[in-house]
Scaffold this active site. Structure first.
Site, mmCIF file in Angstrom:
data_model
loop_
_atom_site.group_PDB
_atom_site.id
_atom_site.type_symbol
_atom_site.label_atom_id
_atom_site.label_comp_id
_atom_site.label_asym_id
_atom_site.label_seq_id
_atom_site.Cartn_x
_atom_site.Cartn_y
_atom_site.Cartn_z
ATOM 1 N N ASP A 116 -2.607 3.060 1.123
ATOM 2 C CA ASP A 116 -2.819 2.284 -0.090
ATOM 3 C C ASP A 116 -4.059 2.806 -0.821
ATOM 4 O O ASP A 116 -4.136 3.978 -1.120
ATOM 5 C CB ASP A 116 -2.917 0.791 0.280
ATOM 6 C CG ASP A 116 -2.943 -0.132 -0.906
ATOM 7 O OD1 ASP A 116 -1.877 -0.372 -1.496
ATOM 8 O OD2 ASP A 116 -4.040 -0.631 -1.249
ATOM 9 N N HIS A 282 5.128 -2.399 3.361
ATOM 10 C CA HIS A 282 4.017 -1.620 2.821
ATOM 11 C C HIS A 282 3.059 -1.080 3.886
ATOM 12 O O HIS A 282 2.340 -0.113 3.619
ATOM 13 C CB HIS A 282 3.244 -2.509 1.834
ATOM 14 C CG HIS A 282 2.079 -1.847 1.171
ATOM 15 N ND1 HIS A 282 2.193 -0.660 0.491
ATOM 16 C CD2 HIS A 282 0.772 -2.217 1.085
ATOM 17 C CE1 HIS A 282 1.004 -0.328 -0.012
ATOM 18 N NE2 HIS A 282 0.133 -1.245 0.348
#
Length: 304
Positions: A116, A282
């Site tokens: 991320d 994610h």
């Protein structure tokens, strides 16, 4: 000058010790370190801290010296004052922190893994300090400029915080600060597709940091920088390529995996690319840690 202040054993990651490392630029980063061997530096994303790697770090520490910093603005690292340019939270400046950390630890090169926001810092690190990296692993991202350029309703709906957090101060800071636990839990629950992947004790530590006004502001500045000065830096360096071998890992149930051909988005950004999807959302390292390691370790072994 840099200095290292020990902070004791990690209460959450067996075999790791905590230190505060003051960098030559005056910023102090909280860092967890464990293991011996070739250095492996791993950067977390938003809204986590270095504990995001808790499920895989002990196993990796059997072969590598694993280094887990909290990014500036996150966790227990410093949260420098920013300004209207947002430069203090640009990926270039955050990457400079990591370059200085590598120096402070007496290292020359590291293997890099970033998730991320940490992966976006890694992208800039690979462009600005290529001599510091032996390889790169980026987890569940497409390039920032690409994602903004391809914005559609699906992306704007799923990643609404990319547009909410960049609003002028103090709007997002005030709204999140009203109930940071609600915002944090909804964010994590929406991103991760594996129930229970974030244990309550870990969520509470994420919240301990996230509910601080300084961190909420730093997070907003991180995203404001991504939508402004980071795009300018990327445009100026559009001819540069990541020279180190690059492994891309992403969750097939997540927004990145469902909206983009992930490997294709990096084709004009790096010279040597491998890529694999994993059955999760994610955060593969939190959701499917064994599968994540099964992809990560062979790659590291092949380049270290």
């Amino acid at each position: 000058m840099s200095d290292i202040t020990p902070r004791g054993d990690s209460p959450f990651i067996d075999g790791f010790t905590l230190s505060d490392v003051r960098l030559a630029n005056g910023v102090t980063l909280r860092v967890a370190i464990g293991g011996e061997g070739p250095p492996l530096l791993m950067l977390h994303g938003h809204p986590q801290n270095h504990l995001a790697w808790r499920k895989i770090a002990p196993q990796l520490a059997q072969k590598y010296r694993v280094i887990l910093p909290d990014l500036r603005g996150y966790g227990d690292s410093d949260k420098p004052v920013s300004d209207e340019t947002h430069r203090a939270y640009s990926k270039r400046v955050m990457a400079d922190d990591i370059s200085l950390l590598i120096d402070a630890l007496g290292l020359e090169r590291v293997a890099f893994v970033g998730h991320d926001r940490g992966a976006r810092v890694g992208h800039r690190l690979a462009l600005d300090h290529p001599e510091k990296l032996s390889c790169c692993v980026f987890v569940d991202i497409a390039p920032t400029a690409t994602m903004y350029a391809l914005t559609n309703k699906a992306f704007a709906t799923r990643y609404f915080w990319w547009f909410f957090l960049i609003q002028p101060y103090p709007l997002p800071e005030t709204m999140i600060g009203h109930d940071p636990a609600l915002f944090l839990r909804k964010h994590i629950d929406g991103q991760l597709k594996t129930p229970g992947a974030t244990e309550e004790v870990i969520f509470n530590d994420y919240l301990r940091c996230y509910q601080k006004k300084e961190m909420i502001h730093a997070v907003c500045e991180d995203y404001r920088a991504a939508a402004t000065i980071d795009l300018d830096d990327d445009a100026q360096d559009s001819d540069k390529r990541i020279e180190a071998p690059l492994l891309l890992l992403w969750g097939e149930k997540g927004t990145v995996g469902q909206l983009y051909n992930v490997v294709e988005t990096w084709q004009d950004k790096a010279r040597h690319i491998l890529g694999h999807a994993l059955p999760c959302g994610h955060s593969p390292h939190e959701e499917v840690p064994d599968l994540f390691l099964s992809q990560l370790q062979p790659f590291l072994d092949s380049v270290l």
